[in-house]
Design an enzyme around this catalytic site. Sequence first.
Site, PDB file in Angstrom:
ATOM      1  N   LYS A   8       2.162  -3.284   7.108  1.00 24.02           N
ATOM      2  CA  LYS A   8       2.758  -3.387   5.778  1.00 24.02           C
ATOM      3  C   LYS A   8       4.301  -3.089   5.672  1.00 24.02           C
ATOM      4  O   LYS A   8       4.929  -4.041   4.287  1.00 24.02           O
ATOM      5  CB  LYS A   8       1.922  -2.319   5.104  1.00 24.02           C
ATOM      6  CG  LYS A   8       0.313  -3.209   5.456  1.00 24.02           C
ATOM      7  CD  LYS A   8       0.200  -4.388   4.609  1.00 24.02           C
ATOM      8  CE  LYS A   8       0.046  -4.718   2.932  1.00 24.02           C
ATOM      9  NZ  LYS A   8      -0.167  -6.293   2.323  1.00 24.02           N
ATOM     10  N   TYR A  34      -1.237  -0.557  10.902  1.00 27.65           N
ATOM     11  CA  TYR A  34      -1.563  -1.570   9.784  1.00 27.65           C
ATOM     12  C   TYR A  34      -0.197  -0.896   9.072  1.00 27.65           C
ATOM     13  O   TYR A  34      -0.033  -2.130   8.300  1.00 27.65           O
ATOM     14  CB  TYR A  34      -3.218  -0.458   9.008  1.00 27.65           C
ATOM     15  CG  TYR A  34      -2.886  -1.677   7.677  1.00 27.65           C
ATOM     16  CD1 TYR A  34      -3.341  -2.229   7.053  1.00 27.65           C
ATOM     17  CD2 TYR A  34      -3.034  -0.192   6.988  1.00 27.65           C
ATOM     18  CE1 TYR A  34      -2.779  -2.692   5.837  1.00 27.65           C
ATOM     19  CE2 TYR A  34      -3.332  -0.590   5.198  1.00 27.65           C
ATOM     20  CZ  TYR A  34      -2.995  -1.584   4.728  1.00 27.65           C
ATOM     21  OH  TYR A  34      -3.216  -1.565   3.104  1.00 27.65           O
ATOM     22  N   THR A  47       1.011  -1.272   0.254  1.00 31.67           N
ATOM     23  CA  THR A  47      -0.197  -0.033  -0.153  1.00 31.67           C
ATOM     24  C   THR A  47       0.816   1.403   0.070  1.00 31.67           C
ATOM     25  O   THR A  47       1.896   0.798   0.600  1.00 31.67           O
ATOM     26  CB  THR A  47      -0.851  -0.218   1.078  1.00 31.67           C
ATOM     27  OG1 THR A  47      -1.308   1.135   1.799  1.00 31.67           O
ATOM     28  CG2 THR A  47      -0.432   0.020   2.672  1.00 31.67           C
ATOM     29  N   ASP A  48       0.456   2.074  -0.603  1.00 32.80           N
ATOM     30  CA  ASP A  48       0.875   3.440  -0.433  1.00 32.80           C
ATOM     31  C   ASP A  48       0.974   4.798   0.938  1.00 32.80           C
ATOM     32  O   ASP A  48       1.885   5.063   1.512  1.00 32.80           O
ATOM     33  CB  ASP A  48       0.389   4.898  -1.645  1.00 32.80           C
ATOM     34  CG  ASP A  48      -0.712   4.608  -1.226  1.00 32.80           C
ATOM     35  OD1 ASP A  48      -1.730   4.543  -0.520  1.00 32.80           O
ATOM     36  OD2 ASP A  48      -1.600   6.027  -1.642  1.00 32.80           O
ATOM     37  N   GLU A  49       0.650   4.054   2.049  1.00 37.52           N
ATOM     38  CA  GLU A  49       0.260   3.879   3.263  1.00 37.52           C
ATOM     39  C   GLU A  49       1.759   3.673   4.095  1.00 37.52           C
ATOM     40  O   GLU A  49       1.445   4.507   5.457  1.00 37.52           O
ATOM     41  CB  GLU A  49      -0.070   3.212   3.849  1.00 37.52           C
ATOM     42  CG  GLU A  49      -2.134   3.314   3.365  1.00 37.52           C
ATOM     43  CD  GLU A  49      -3.471   3.242   4.159  1.00 37.52           C
ATOM     44  OE1 GLU A  49      -3.188   3.366   5.472  1.00 37.52           O
ATOM     45  OE2 GLU A  49      -4.818   3.383   3.783  1.00 37.52           O
ATOM     46  N   HIS A  86      -3.925   9.855  11.877  1.00 39.18           N
ATOM     47  CA  HIS A  86      -5.632  10.591  10.647  1.00 39.18           C
ATOM     48  C   HIS A  86      -4.345  10.902   9.353  1.00 39.18           C
ATOM     49  O   HIS A  86      -3.726  12.517   9.055  1.00 39.18           O
ATOM     50  CB  HIS A  86      -6.641  10.774  10.502  1.00 39.18           C
ATOM     51  CG  HIS A  86      -7.638  10.509   9.697  1.00 39.18           C
ATOM     52  ND1 HIS A  86      -8.824  11.279   9.386  1.00 39.18           N
ATOM     53  CD2 HIS A  86      -7.393  10.215   8.318  1.00 39.18           C
ATOM     54  CE1 HIS A  86      -9.762  10.914   8.173  1.00 39.18           C
ATOM     55  NE2 HIS A  86      -8.460  10.257   6.989  1.00 39.18           N
TER      56      HIS A  86
HETATM   57  P1  NAD Z   1      -9.558  -7.152   2.204  1.00 37.86           P
HETATM   58  O1  NAD Z   1      -9.566  -7.484   3.789  1.00 37.86           O
HETATM   59  O2  NAD Z   1     -10.941  -7.681   1.804  1.00 37.86           O
HETATM   60  O3  NAD Z   1      -9.343  -8.535   2.183  1.00 37.86           O
HETATM   61  C1  NAD Z   1      -8.034  -9.418   2.992  1.00 37.86           C
HETATM   62  C2  NAD Z   1      -8.003 -11.021   2.479  1.00 37.86           C
HETATM   63  O4  NAD Z   1      -7.178 -11.571   3.204  1.00 37.86           O
HETATM   64  C3  NAD Z   1      -9.777 -11.833   2.763  1.00 37.86           C
HETATM   65  O5  NAD Z   1     -10.065 -12.622   2.163  1.00 37.86           O
HETATM   66  C4  NAD Z   1      -9.324 -12.921   4.482  1.00 37.86           C
HETATM   67  O6  NAD Z   1     -10.337 -13.727   4.583  1.00 37.86           O
HETATM   68  C5  NAD Z   1      -7.753 -12.416   3.655  1.00 37.86           C
HETATM   69  N1  NAD Z   1      -7.103 -13.065   4.702  1.00 37.86           N
HETATM   70  C6  NAD Z   1      -7.007 -12.818   5.996  1.00 37.86           C
HETATM   71  N2  NAD Z   1      -5.944 -12.765   7.002  1.00 37.86           N
HETATM   72  C7  NAD Z   1      -5.230 -14.033   6.501  1.00 37.86           C
HETATM   73  C8  NAD Z   1      -4.399 -15.042   6.959  1.00 37.86           C
HETATM   74  N3  NAD Z   1      -4.084 -15.163   8.098  1.00 37.86           N
HETATM   75  N4  NAD Z   1      -4.466 -16.296   5.527  1.00 37.86           N
HETATM   76  C9  NAD Z   1      -5.292 -16.257   4.501  1.00 37.86           C
HETATM   77  N5  NAD Z   1      -5.974 -15.449   4.815  1.00 37.86           N
HETATM   78  C10 NAD Z   1      -5.509 -14.442   4.877  1.00 37.86           C
HETATM   79  O7  NAD Z   1      -8.416  -6.056   1.984  1.00 37.86           O
HETATM   80  P2  NAD Z   1      -8.091  -5.538  -0.057  1.00 37.86           P
HETATM   81  O8  NAD Z   1      -8.637  -4.403   0.179  1.00 37.86           O
HETATM   82  O9  NAD Z   1      -8.102  -7.162  -0.686  1.00 37.86           O
HETATM   83  O10 NAD Z   1      -6.514  -5.456   0.388  1.00 37.86           O
HETATM   84  C11 NAD Z   1      -5.930  -6.755   0.155  1.00 37.86           C
HETATM   85  C12 NAD Z   1      -4.374  -6.662  -0.254  1.00 37.86           C
HETATM   86  O11 NAD Z   1      -4.232  -4.959  -1.192  1.00 37.86           O
HETATM   87  C13 NAD Z   1      -4.076  -6.152   0.917  1.00 37.86           C
HETATM   88  O12 NAD Z   1      -2.385  -6.398   1.222  1.00 37.86           O
HETATM   89  C14 NAD Z   1      -3.536  -4.643   1.265  1.00 37.86           C
HETATM   90  O13 NAD Z   1      -2.811  -4.586   2.061  1.00 37.86           O
HETATM   91  C15 NAD Z   1      -3.763  -3.934  -0.326  1.00 37.86           C
HETATM   92  N6  NAD Z   1      -3.893  -3.282  -0.874  1.00 37.86           N
HETATM   93  C16 NAD Z   1      -5.378  -2.728  -0.410  1.00 37.86           C
HETATM   94  C17 NAD Z   1      -6.161  -1.218  -1.383  1.00 37.86           C
HETATM   95  C18 NAD Z   1      -7.232  -1.060  -0.233  1.00 37.86           C
HETATM   96  O14 NAD Z   1      -7.564   0.185  -0.739  1.00 37.86           O
HETATM   97  N7  NAD Z   1      -7.795  -1.393  -0.592  1.00 37.86           N
HETATM   98  C19 NAD Z   1      -5.297  -0.505  -1.315  1.00 37.86           C
HETATM   99  C20 NAD Z   1      -3.556  -0.407  -1.575  1.00 37.86           C
HETATM  100  C21 NAD Z   1      -3.008  -2.194  -0.858  1.00 37.86           C
HETATM  101  P1  TYD Z   2     -10.462   4.332   4.853  1.00 41.88           P
HETATM  102  O1  TYD Z   2     -11.226   3.672   3.092  1.00 41.88           O
HETATM  103  O2  TYD Z   2     -11.069   3.211   5.258  1.00 41.88           O
HETATM  104  O3  TYD Z   2      -9.566   3.626   3.967  1.00 41.88           O
HETATM  105  P2  TYD Z   2      -8.033   4.054   4.794  1.00 41.88           P
HETATM  106  O4  TYD Z   2      -8.332   4.364   5.535  1.00 41.88           O
HETATM  107  O5  TYD Z   2      -6.678   2.988   3.992  1.00 41.88           O
HETATM  108  O6  TYD Z   2      -7.984   5.584   3.581  1.00 41.88           O
HETATM  109  O7  TYD Z   2     -11.020   5.464   4.246  1.00 41.88           O
HETATM  110  C1  TYD Z   2     -10.717   6.685   3.352  1.00 41.88           C
HETATM  111  C2  TYD Z   2     -11.308   7.829   4.097  1.00 41.88           C
HETATM  112  O8  TYD Z   2     -12.317   8.468   4.952  1.00 41.88           O
HETATM  113  C3  TYD Z   2     -10.009   7.974   5.351  1.00 41.88           C
HETATM  114  O9  TYD Z   2      -9.135   9.830   5.079  1.00 41.88           O
HETATM  115  C4  TYD Z   2     -10.937   8.089   6.239  1.00 41.88           C
HETATM  116  C5  TYD Z   2     -12.010   8.680   6.443  1.00 41.88           C
HETATM  117  N1  TYD Z   2     -13.642   7.718   6.648  1.00 41.88           N
HETATM  118  C6  TYD Z   2     -14.553   8.457   7.017  1.00 41.88           C
HETATM  119  O10 TYD Z   2     -14.446  10.083   7.713  1.00 41.88           O
HETATM  120  N2  TYD Z   2     -15.363   8.067   7.960  1.00 41.88           N
HETATM  121  C7  TYD Z   2     -15.837   6.301   8.003  1.00 41.88           C
HETATM  122  O11 TYD Z   2     -16.656   5.765   8.429  1.00 41.88           O
HETATM  123  C8  TYD Z   2     -14.638   5.748   7.578  1.00 41.88           C
HETATM  124  C9  TYD Z   2     -14.517   4.115   7.750  1.00 41.88           C
HETATM  125  C10 TYD Z   2     -13.000   6.347   6.428  1.00 41.88           C
END
Ligand code: NAD
Ligand code: TYD
Length: 374
Positions: free
Chosen positions: A184, A180, A138-140, A314
């Site tokens: 990562k 988080y 992630t970019d975070e 935040h």
């Molecule tokens: P998500 O939470 O929707 O899905 C995570 C999946 O991992 C779930 O299916 C869960 O059951 C599985 N999981 C969790 N713990 C596990 C374990 N111990 N063993 C096996 N499986 C396990 O997450 P997402 O949003 O799809 O993100 C997927 C990946 O992409 C993550 O690594 C996250 O850090 C990265 N990512 C997400 C975003 C975003 O905006 N969602 C952006 C950049 C990177």
């Molecule tokens: P989120 O979808 O949790 O992604 P991330 O924290 O990984 O960026 O949140 C996106 C943005 O929205 C973040 O700045 C937090 C804000 N947010 C709210 O203001 N209210 C909410 O209920 C949630 C879940 C997020």
Amino acid sequence: MSNYKRNIMITGGAGFIGSHVVRLFVNTYPDYHIINLDKLTYAGNLANLRDVEDKPNYTFVKVDICDYDAMLTLMRQHSIDGIIHLAAESHVDRSIKDPFTFARTNVMGTLSLLQAAKVYWESLPEGYDGKRFYHISTDEVYGALELTHPEGVASPISAHEVYGDSFFTEDTKYAPHSPYSASKASSDHFVRAFHDTYGMPTIVTNCSNNYGPYQFPEKLIPLFINNIRHRRPLPVYGKGENVRDWLYVEDHARAIDTIFHHGKTADTYNIGGFNEWKNIDIVKVLIKTTDRLLGNPEGSSSDLITYVTDRKGHDLRYAIDSSKLKRELGWQPSLQFEEGIERTVRWYLDNQAWMDNVTSGDYMRYYEEMYRGR
Ligand code: NAD
Ligand code: TYD
């Protein structure tokens, strides 16, 4: 021995992004065997993959990536030559409440996969030749950027306006703030260490916020669409001025496909939408779109906006410079944000049964606890 051209393990394939990656690979590469490993935590849902579950080149295994012996056995059993690692705990608010689970899965789980891949691949006559360990991050991990233009200014690198002068590049120093992002960041370091120490052919990508179908409704976009539908409050953290860079999830899956096949070993690529939005502006777009698609006067749900206590620590602004990926591998986002949001809102409204299913039981307890006292 396998009759497939490649045998690829995708972890976390029942989650949001993972399900799009599994679908893309299963459909695009019938000559690849795709083995989806997922523990099915609250965020994992096999309903996300109904359309591919009967395909002959797809196998699902319910397993915890922290189980090292199981990882090694599965790699041997399926002659794995590629790993795309997405399994993770992914929600910042949960990490603030329970950091241990994040260290366990994101750090120890990644290490368990790396060590199993090392032992298995080093046992083969050809060693690491033709192998790839692709870690999705992630970019975070880069921390937060300054918000020097609160009203937005023309971007020097894209058609969309931006809210600051700096961007995350592949050379930005790691500075994670939340449990988080710290977990990562740690996993990213382990992946690179396995390349530098053992010569494992690794690759890491850092992507901005994703949106689209099948996202668990604890994240901003699906949560707010669902709350508008049910006329529940929309909890905006702080003043709603935090900025995120949004990418449609299918564009991320396409980038993963490109990088898995053509990315340079041991390299890092940033993936982003060139698409910065202040939270409050996203909320207004969601209200307008959802109201219209529900047949209500546009903006009539604005009364649901509720400013609540800010998230601890935040991060103010995330903004990715993904020009390296465009320059070197030709990838760029395909979808305009307006079109992506329209598709996304429509999908959640059309798939109420999916939403009802994932928001039943434990979810409501989580939701009530999360927002109690905010
Ligand atoms: P998500 O939470 O929707 O899905 C995570 C999946 O991992 C779930 O299916 C869960 O059951 C599985 N999981 C969790 N713990 C596990 C374990 N111990 N063993 C096996 N499986 C396990 O997450 P997402 O949003 O799809 O993100 C997927 C990946 O992409 C993550 O690594 C996250 O850090 C990265 N990512 C997400 C975003 C975003 O905006 N969602 C952006 C950049 C990177
Ligand atoms: P989120 O979808 O949790 O992604 P991330 O924290 O990984 O960026 O949140 C996106 C943005 O929205 C973040 O700045 C937090 C804000 N947010 C709210 O203001 N209210 C909410 O209920 C949630 C879940 C997020």
